[in-house]
Design a protein around this motif. Structure first.
Motif, short mmCIF file in Angstrom:
data_model
loop_
_atom_site.label_atom_id
_atom_site.label_comp_id
_atom_site.label_asym_id
_atom_site.label_seq_id
_atom_site.Cartn_x
_atom_site.Cartn_y
_atom_site.Cartn_z
N ASN A 152 1.01 -1.72 0.15
CA ASN A 152 0.01 -0.32 -0.06
C ASN A 152 0.73 0.92 -0.11
N ALA A 153 0.56 2.13 0.37
CA ALA A 153 1.43 3.68 -0.50
C ALA A 153 0.06 4.62 -0.19
N PHE A 154 0.55 6.00 0.53
CA PHE A 154 -0.13 7.04 0.61
C PHE A 154 0.56 8.47 0.41
N ALA A 155 -0.04 9.58 0.17
CA ALA A 155 1.34 10.95 0.06
C ALA A 155 0.22 12.07 0.86
N THR A 156 1.25 12.78 1.52
CA THR A 156 0.45 13.72 2.31
C THR A 156 1.25 14.74 2.21
N GLY A 157 1.05 15.76 2.98
CA GLY A 157 1.67 17.36 2.80
C GLY A 157 0.75 18.19 2.93
N ARG A 158 0.99 19.56 3.15
CA ARG A 158 0.12 20.52 2.94
C ARG A 158 0.43 21.04 2.30
N ASN A 159 1.33 20.89 0.79
CA ASN A 159 1.67 21.17 -0.31
C ASN A 159 2.29 20.61 -1.08
N PRO A 160 2.72 20.50 -2.79
CA PRO A 160 3.87 20.07 -2.83
C PRO A 160 5.37 20.19 -3.00
N GLN A 161 5.73 21.66 -1.94
CA GLN A 161 6.72 22.14 -1.30
C GLN A 161 6.70 21.25 0.00
N ASN A 162 5.89 20.75 0.09
CA ASN A 162 5.66 20.01 1.57
C ASN A 162 5.36 18.84 1.66
N ALA A 163 5.43 18.52 0.64
CA ALA A 163 4.42 16.77 0.58
C ALA A 163 5.60 15.80 0.45
N ALA A 164 4.93 14.55 0.89
CA ALA A 164 5.74 13.30 1.19
C ALA A 164 5.32 11.70 1.00
N VAL A 165 5.60 11.52 0.35
CA VAL A 165 4.94 10.29 -0.40
C VAL A 165 5.85 8.96 0.32
N ALA A 166 5.00 7.30 1.20
CA ALA A 166 4.85 6.56 2.61
C ALA A 166 4.69 5.40 1.31
N VAL A 167 5.39 4.63 0.91
CA VAL A 167 5.41 3.14 0.84
C VAL A 167 5.99 2.38 1.92
N THR A 168 5.15 0.93 1.55
CA THR A 168 5.35 -0.38 2.56
C THR A 168 6.10 -1.40 2.09
N THR A 169 7.16 -1.90 2.55
CA THR A 169 8.03 -3.09 2.39
C THR A 169 6.91 -3.92 1.62
N GLY A 170 5.97 -4.45 1.69
CA GLY A 170 4.82 -5.43 0.95
C GLY A 170 4.75 -5.14 -0.42
N LEU A 171 5.08 -3.47 -0.60
CA LEU A 171 4.45 -2.88 -2.52
C LEU A 171 5.57 -3.08 -2.85
N MET A 172 7.12 -3.02 -2.33
CA MET A 172 8.12 -2.75 -2.77
C MET A 172 8.35 -4.40 -3.00
N GLU A 173 8.11 -5.44 -2.31
CA GLU A 173 8.26 -6.57 -2.52
C GLU A 173 7.86 -7.36 -3.71
N GLN A 174 6.43 -7.44 -3.79
CA GLN A 174 5.49 -8.11 -4.45
C GLN A 174 4.82 -7.42 -5.75
N LEU A 175 5.08 -5.77 -6.24
CA LEU A 175 4.75 -5.15 -7.44
C LEU A 175 6.63 -5.07 -8.06
N SER A 176 6.09 -5.43 -9.42
CA SER A 176 6.93 -4.70 -10.53
C SER A 176 7.24 -3.53 -10.32
N ARG A 177 9.03 -3.20 -11.29
CA ARG A 177 8.70 -1.88 -11.30
C ARG A 177 8.35 -0.78 -12.08
N ASP A 178 7.57 -1.33 -12.69
CA ASP A 178 6.29 -0.62 -13.37
C ASP A 178 5.19 -0.34 -13.03
N GLU A 179 5.02 -2.48 -11.76
CA GLU A 179 3.45 -1.41 -11.42
C GLU A 179 3.82 -0.88 -9.99
N LEU A 180 4.86 -0.56 -9.16
CA LEU A 180 5.43 0.71 -8.44
C LEU A 180 5.44 1.96 -8.74
#
Length: 309
Positions: A96-124
């Protein structure tokens, strides 16, 4: 049209909040409720990203300790015309994954280890592009505001149970207070979910265009949706109010979690992406019958190159 619909839904939620305050305390009650909500929104504006990242145990990474992921996020952010967001990894088996932050200059993208393990690079890439689309559309702030107003409505409705039961004080009475306590938060939740669903479709569309191939995101959604029902996300179960932030609802469906869903149907999302792929002239890559999807470079497999280079 989606932006107009979102604006109307947000206006409706704000009106609902004002109405709850008015029913409890008249004009002064509406003003007080609005003042409380404003304070909550100011706090959420400055602190929501840190709060949600902490709730899910997200740890920051950079080019030194997660070079492939960091480079992929940077390439896609560049394609989206966004500044480089902060990158986080959550130690969680559920993809799974989500993004947060009040604006593009203060954004963050978070991904789970499960996402990195189970998806191909294209899917990620499709998933990250979807999250960056939320950032570019300013959805992260919008969803924080709607969640805050929804929480304020629930708080004020419960407050009215104690102080709105006396009809001599222009309150709604005992029966009205009970109805208010039940129906107001329910209505707020429905509006919040409607906004979330609207923004998910928009992020799918823009995210597919950012990564260059809607099929990548469609394939990722199918995998994540299947896994989300099999692998529990304990952090999300403890903080269900953040479920709408994830690309796929992370709640397993225990108890009442799935009575109302925060996301549109995954099958409908995939169908929309397949239609977009047809419009873009993109076809799903051929694969031998029974062959497994390639895994990401973080698992030692060769890299598949995307349009970013």
């Amino acid at each position: 049209m989606s932006y107009f619909r979102t604006a109307m839904l947000l206006a409706g939620m704000t009106a609902l909040f004002m109405g709850v305050g008015y029913l409890i305390g008249g004009a002064s009650g509406a003003a007080l409720a609005l003042l409380v909500a404003a304070g909550m929104n100011v706090f959420a504006y400055w602190n929501s990203d840190r709060m949600v990242l902490s709730m899910h145990g997200a740890q920051p990474v950079d080019a030194r300790n997660a070079p492939d992921l960091y480079r992929l996020v940077g390439d896609l952010a560049n394609r989206a015309g966004l500044p480089m967001p902060k990158v986080y990894i959550m130690e969680n088996a559920q993809p799974n994954a989500f993004a947060t932050g009040r604006n593009p200059q203060n954004a963050a993208v978070a991904v789970t280890t499960g996402l990195m393990e189970q998806l191909s690079r294209d899917e990620l890439a499709g998933v990250i592009a979807h999250e960056l689309a939320h950032v570019r559309n300013h959805d992260t702030l919008l969803m924080t505001i709607t969640a805050t107003i929804a929480g304020a409505i629930s708080m004020v409705a419960q407050f009215g149970m104690f102080f709105g039961g006396n009809r001599n004080n222009n309150g709604p009475g005992i029966i009205g207070s009970l109805a208010l306590m039940i129906l107001a938060p329910l209505a707020a939740m429905l509006v919040q979910m409607a906004i979330s669903r609207t923004r998910e479709y928009a992020a799918d569309d823009l995210g597919a265009k950012i990564c260059g191939n809607p099929i990548w995101l469609a394939s990722a959604l199918a995998k994540i949706d299947h896994a989300a029902h099999q692998i529990p996300n304990e952090e999300a179960e403890r903080s269900p109010a953040t479920a709408h932030m994830f690309i796929i609802n992370p709640l397993s469906g225990r108890g009442m979690d799935n009575l109302f869903t925060t996301h549109p149907s995954t099958q409908n999302r995939i169908a929309a992406l397949q239609q977009l792929a047809a419009e873009m002239g993109v076809q799903a890559p051929a694969r031998s019958p029974g062959a497994a999807a390639p895994r990401g470079p973080w698992n030692g497999a060769p890299r598949s190159r995307g349009p970013w280079g």
